[in-house]
Motif scaffolding. Structure first.
Motif, PDB file in Angstrom:
ATOM      1  N   ASN A  36     -15.292  58.593 -81.880  1.00 27.91           N
ATOM      2  CA  ASN A  36     -15.073  59.361 -80.689  1.00 27.91           C
ATOM      3  C   ASN A  36     -13.853  59.356 -80.126  1.00 27.91           C
ATOM      4  O   ASN A  36     -13.235  58.569 -80.028  1.00 27.91           O
ATOM      5  N   VAL A  37     -13.205  60.568 -80.317  1.00 25.35           N
ATOM      6  CA  VAL A  37     -11.761  60.822 -80.238  1.00 25.35           C
ATOM      7  C   VAL A  37     -11.450  61.706 -78.687  1.00 25.35           C
ATOM      8  O   VAL A  37     -12.222  62.378 -78.366  1.00 25.35           O
ATOM      9  N   LEU A  38     -10.414  61.047 -78.201  1.00 27.81           N
ATOM     10  CA  LEU A  38     -10.072  61.920 -76.953  1.00 27.81           C
ATOM     11  C   LEU A  38      -8.420  61.943 -76.818  1.00 27.81           C
ATOM     12  O   LEU A  38      -7.788  60.960 -77.257  1.00 27.81           O
ATOM     13  N   VAL A  39      -8.016  63.243 -76.587  1.00 24.40           N
ATOM     14  CA  VAL A  39      -6.592  63.384 -76.797  1.00 24.40           C
ATOM     15  C   VAL A  39      -6.302  63.713 -75.438  1.00 24.40           C
ATOM     16  O   VAL A  39      -6.635  64.859 -74.977  1.00 24.40           O
ATOM     17  N   ASP A  40      -5.240  63.300 -74.938  1.00 27.16           N
ATOM     18  CA  ASP A  40      -4.479  63.623 -73.387  1.00 27.16           C
ATOM     19  C   ASP A  40      -3.240  63.684 -73.677  1.00 27.16           C
ATOM     20  O   ASP A  40      -2.517  62.720 -73.337  1.00 27.16           O
ATOM     21  N   GLY A  41      -2.527  64.889 -73.921  1.00 23.06           N
ATOM     22  CA  GLY A  41      -1.056  64.919 -74.267  1.00 23.06           C
ATOM     23  C   GLY A  41      -0.654  64.309 -75.415  1.00 23.06           C
ATOM     24  O   GLY A  41      -0.984  64.254 -76.739  1.00 23.06           O
ATOM     25  N   ALA A  42       0.466  63.414 -75.258  1.00 23.18           N
ATOM     26  CA  ALA A  42       0.913  62.440 -76.511  1.00 23.18           C
ATOM     27  C   ALA A  42      -0.079  61.404 -76.688  1.00 23.18           C
ATOM     28  O   ALA A  42       0.396  60.377 -77.494  1.00 23.18           O
ATOM     29  N   TRP A  43      -1.067  61.033 -75.906  1.00 23.02           N
ATOM     30  CA  TRP A  43      -1.969  59.967 -76.033  1.00 23.02           C
ATOM     31  C   TRP A  43      -3.311  60.255 -76.804  1.00 23.02           C
ATOM     32  O   TRP A  43      -3.923  61.301 -76.561  1.00 23.02           O
ATOM     33  N   THR A  44      -3.851  59.317 -77.718  1.00 23.72           N
ATOM     34  CA  THR A  44      -4.954  59.488 -78.364  1.00 23.72           C
ATOM     35  C   THR A  44      -5.804  58.368 -78.309  1.00 23.72           C
ATOM     36  O   THR A  44      -5.237  57.172 -78.727  1.00 23.72           O
ATOM     37  N   GLU A  91     -13.921  69.864 -76.686  1.00 23.51           N
ATOM     38  CA  GLU A  91     -14.133  70.255 -75.257  1.00 23.51           C
ATOM     39  C   GLU A  91     -12.981  69.725 -74.330  1.00 23.51           C
ATOM     40  O   GLU A  91     -12.504  68.755 -74.569  1.00 23.51           O
ATOM     41  N   VAL A  92     -12.722  70.893 -73.730  1.00 27.82           N
ATOM     42  CA  VAL A  92     -11.397  70.286 -72.769  1.00 27.82           C
ATOM     43  C   VAL A  92     -11.988  69.189 -71.598  1.00 27.82           C
ATOM     44  O   VAL A  92     -13.022  69.374 -70.933  1.00 27.82           O
ATOM     45  N   LEU A  93     -10.925  68.179 -71.288  1.00 28.58           N
ATOM     46  CA  LEU A  93     -11.541  67.151 -70.574  1.00 28.58           C
ATOM     47  C   LEU A  93     -11.500  67.647 -69.240  1.00 28.58           C
ATOM     48  O   LEU A  93     -10.637  68.445 -68.635  1.00 28.58           O
ATOM     49  N   GLN A  94     -12.717  67.303 -68.352  1.00 28.56           N
ATOM     50  CA  GLN A  94     -12.900  67.667 -66.996  1.00 28.56           C
ATOM     51  C   GLN A  94     -12.403  66.551 -65.908  1.00 28.56           C
ATOM     52  O   GLN A  94     -12.265  66.796 -64.935  1.00 28.56           O
ATOM     53  N   ALA A  95     -12.430  65.299 -66.683  1.00 26.07           N
ATOM     54  CA  ALA A  95     -12.292  64.197 -65.764  1.00 26.07           C
ATOM     55  C   ALA A  95     -11.830  63.047 -66.602  1.00 26.07           C
ATOM     56  O   ALA A  95     -12.132  63.003 -67.994  1.00 26.07           O
ATOM     57  N   ALA A  96     -11.178  62.198 -66.048  1.00 24.86           N
ATOM     58  CA  ALA A  96     -10.536  60.960 -66.599  1.00 24.86           C
ATOM     59  C   ALA A  96     -11.557  59.902 -67.107  1.00 24.86           C
ATOM     60  O   ALA A  96     -12.587  59.628 -66.161  1.00 24.86           O
ATOM     61  N   GLU A  97     -11.613  59.571 -68.210  1.00 21.09           N
ATOM     62  CA  GLU A  97     -12.717  58.477 -68.748  1.00 21.09           C
ATOM     63  C   GLU A  97     -11.892  57.199 -68.640  1.00 21.09           C
ATOM     64  O   GLU A  97     -10.836  56.747 -68.933  1.00 21.09           O
ATOM     65  N   LYS A  98     -12.429  56.067 -67.719  1.00 24.16           N
ATOM     66  CA  LYS A  98     -11.999  55.219 -67.262  1.00 24.16           C
ATOM     67  C   LYS A  98     -11.626  54.153 -68.474  1.00 24.16           C
ATOM     68  O   LYS A  98     -12.502  53.982 -69.410  1.00 24.16           O
ATOM     69  N   ARG A 111     -10.115  53.975 -71.282  1.00 26.73           N
ATOM     70  CA  ARG A 111      -9.694  54.479 -72.587  1.00 26.73           C
ATOM     71  C   ARG A 111      -8.209  54.215 -73.101  1.00 26.73           C
ATOM     72  O   ARG A 111      -8.077  54.055 -74.114  1.00 26.73           O
ATOM     73  N   PHE A 112      -7.468  54.120 -72.123  1.00 25.37           N
ATOM     74  CA  PHE A 112      -6.119  53.752 -72.769  1.00 25.37           C
ATOM     75  C   PHE A 112      -5.583  52.435 -72.070  1.00 25.37           C
ATOM     76  O   PHE A 112      -4.589  52.167 -71.743  1.00 25.37           O
ATOM     77  N   THR A 113      -6.688  51.268 -71.786  1.00 23.99           N
ATOM     78  CA  THR A 113      -6.521  50.297 -71.362  1.00 23.99           C
ATOM     79  C   THR A 113      -6.482  49.019 -72.464  1.00 23.99           C
ATOM     80  O   THR A 113      -7.847  49.115 -72.864  1.00 23.99           O
ATOM     81  N   LEU A 114      -5.700  48.143 -72.432  1.00 23.55           N
ATOM     82  CA  LEU A 114      -5.867  47.053 -73.437  1.00 23.55           C
ATOM     83  C   LEU A 114      -6.964  46.019 -73.192  1.00 23.55           C
ATOM     84  O   LEU A 114      -7.064  45.986 -71.993  1.00 23.55           O
ATOM     85  N   PRO A 115      -7.293  45.269 -73.980  1.00 23.70           N
ATOM     86  CA  PRO A 115      -8.424  44.169 -73.605  1.00 23.70           C
ATOM     87  C   PRO A 115      -7.947  42.987 -72.629  1.00 23.70           C
ATOM     88  O   PRO A 115      -8.714  42.625 -71.830  1.00 23.70           O
ATOM     89  N   ASP A 116      -6.558  42.956 -72.426  1.00 21.80           N
ATOM     90  CA  ASP A 116      -6.093  41.844 -71.321  1.00 21.80           C
ATOM     91  C   ASP A 116      -5.942  42.870 -69.959  1.00 21.80           C
ATOM     92  O   ASP A 116      -5.206  42.081 -68.991  1.00 21.80           O
ATOM     93  N   GLY A 117      -6.306  44.015 -69.918  1.00 18.50           N
ATOM     94  CA  GLY A 117      -6.138  44.721 -68.527  1.00 18.50           C
ATOM     95  C   GLY A 117      -4.717  45.614 -68.720  1.00 18.50           C
ATOM     96  O   GLY A 117      -4.640  46.486 -67.473  1.00 18.50           O
ATOM     97  N   VAL A 129      -2.683  48.620 -68.634  1.00 17.74           N
ATOM     98  CA  VAL A 129      -2.900  50.022 -68.780  1.00 17.74           C
ATOM     99  C   VAL A 129      -1.684  50.607 -69.425  1.00 17.74           C
ATOM    100  O   VAL A 129      -0.530  50.700 -68.865  1.00 17.74           O
ATOM    101  N   LEU A 130      -2.039  51.201 -70.768  1.00 18.13           N
ATOM    102  CA  LEU A 130      -0.829  51.966 -71.367  1.00 18.13           C
ATOM    103  C   LEU A 130      -0.546  53.366 -70.950  1.00 18.13           C
ATOM    104  O   LEU A 130       0.452  53.698 -70.712  1.00 18.13           O
ATOM    105  N   TYR A 131      -1.673  53.838 -70.365  1.00 18.67           N
ATOM    106  CA  TYR A 131      -1.559  55.390 -69.830  1.00 18.67           C
ATOM    107  C   TYR A 131      -2.715  55.691 -68.965  1.00 18.67           C
ATOM    108  O   TYR A 131      -3.866  55.145 -69.027  1.00 18.67           O
ATOM    109  N   GLU A 132      -2.658  56.232 -67.747  1.00 19.28           N
ATOM    110  CA  GLU A 132      -3.577  56.669 -67.023  1.00 19.28           C
ATOM    111  C   GLU A 132      -3.651  58.044 -66.986  1.00 19.28           C
ATOM    112  O   GLU A 132      -2.675  58.894 -66.882  1.00 19.28           O
ATOM    113  N   GLN A 133      -4.906  58.513 -67.379  1.00 24.82           N
ATOM    114  CA  GLN A 133      -5.093  59.934 -67.520  1.00 24.82           C
ATOM    115  C   GLN A 133      -5.134  60.833 -66.451  1.00 24.82           C
ATOM    116  O   GLN A 133      -5.427  60.480 -65.223  1.00 24.82           O
TER     117      GLN A 133
END
Length: 263
Positions: free
Chosen positions: A103-111, A239-246, A248-254, A256-260
């Motif tokens: 399941n792949v999600l790409v937002d700019g420089a982040w995948t 499909e073009v992203l319509q809203a941020a998926e909570k 998806r760019f957060t590590l297990p320890d909380g 946040v690497l990137y906020e969509q």
């Protein structure tokens, strides 16, 4: 005398019209019915190059052949923001095959990649890849559902594709022209694509690629050996992203690497 001059002039006009008609339609008749694709003019086309697209900003038809397919693919660009599902099937033995779904999600420089596979005892594999837009260098973060340990290491500009275990059409651009044996404009699963087939390499493998002309993404690919498909990749429509998926760019320890960004 005047009547004779008029007759000569009339015959010359007829001759010019005939030549014009042959020039317009004759070449198409003798050229065959090979597929054509219309794409924007690539920058830096060499003046006088018969196979290049000429004219600043013009849109001209280009016949898709093994000789032209690399220049055509080079004009394609991937979208900056999309989500899709990639499925890969691999032969692992006689009448056996392993498969996984990403399941792949790409937002700019982040995948973000959530990969599930039946033969993975550690559960879902989570991967986040950052790729610097300018240098192409990046960082990959990975962990598994049954563990909170995160490992990271540097990757190149193909890091996100490799994390999905899929080839890229950039591989086609690096091939020698002689290695491409077939190229055409086709439809794959309802998607208009550029098809590329390579010659059998020294190890006996043949590669096939289907690249979407709509978004520049690899729609499907196959690796064949001895007429048997040993790897097959397919994807859903991007499909073009319509809203941020909570998360998806957060590590297990909380962390946040990137906020969509929300479109």
């Amino acid at each position: 005398m005047e009547r004779k001059n008029k007759l000569v002039l009339f015959l010359l006009i007829v001759l010019v019209m005939a030549v014009a008609l042959v020039s317009s339609f004759g070449l198409n008749i003798f050229a065959g019915n090979g597929a054509e694709i219309v794409l924007p003019t690539p920058e830096g086309s060499a003046p006088g190059d018969e196979e290049s697209l000429e004219g600043g900003g013009q849109v001209l038809p280009v016949r898709t052949t093994p000789k032209t397919v690399q220049s055509i693919i080079a004009t394609l660009t991937r979208p900056d923001n999309y989500a899709r599902t990639v499925t890969v099937e691999m032969a692992t033995g006689t009448d056996q095959a392993g498969s996984f779904t990403a399941n792949v999600l790409v937002d700019g420089a982040w995948t973000s990649i959530e990969l599930t596979q039946s033969f993975q005892p550690m559960g879902t594999q989570y991967t986040i890849v950052y790729t610097d837009p300018e240098s192409g260098a990046g960082t990959l973060y990975r962990w598994y559902a049954n563990s909170t340990e995160v490992k990271s290491w540097p990757v190149g500009e193909s890091g996100a594709d490799l994390a999905q275990h899929i080839p890229t059409y950039e591989d086609v651009l690096a091939l020698d022209t002689e290695a491409i044996v077939d190229a055409n404009y086709v439809t794959r699963d309802g998607v208009p694509c550029i098809y590329v087939e390579t010659a059998v390499d020294t190890l006996g493998y043949l590669e096939r690629y289907w690249v979407s002309t709509d978004n520049g993404l690899l729609v499907s690919s196959e690796t064949v050996k001895d007429d048997v498909v040993v790897m097959r990749m397919r994807s859903t429509d991007a499909e073009v992203l319509q809203a941020a998926e909570k998360d998806r760019f957060t590590l297990p320890d909380g962390t946040v690497l990137y906020e969509q960004t929300t479109p």
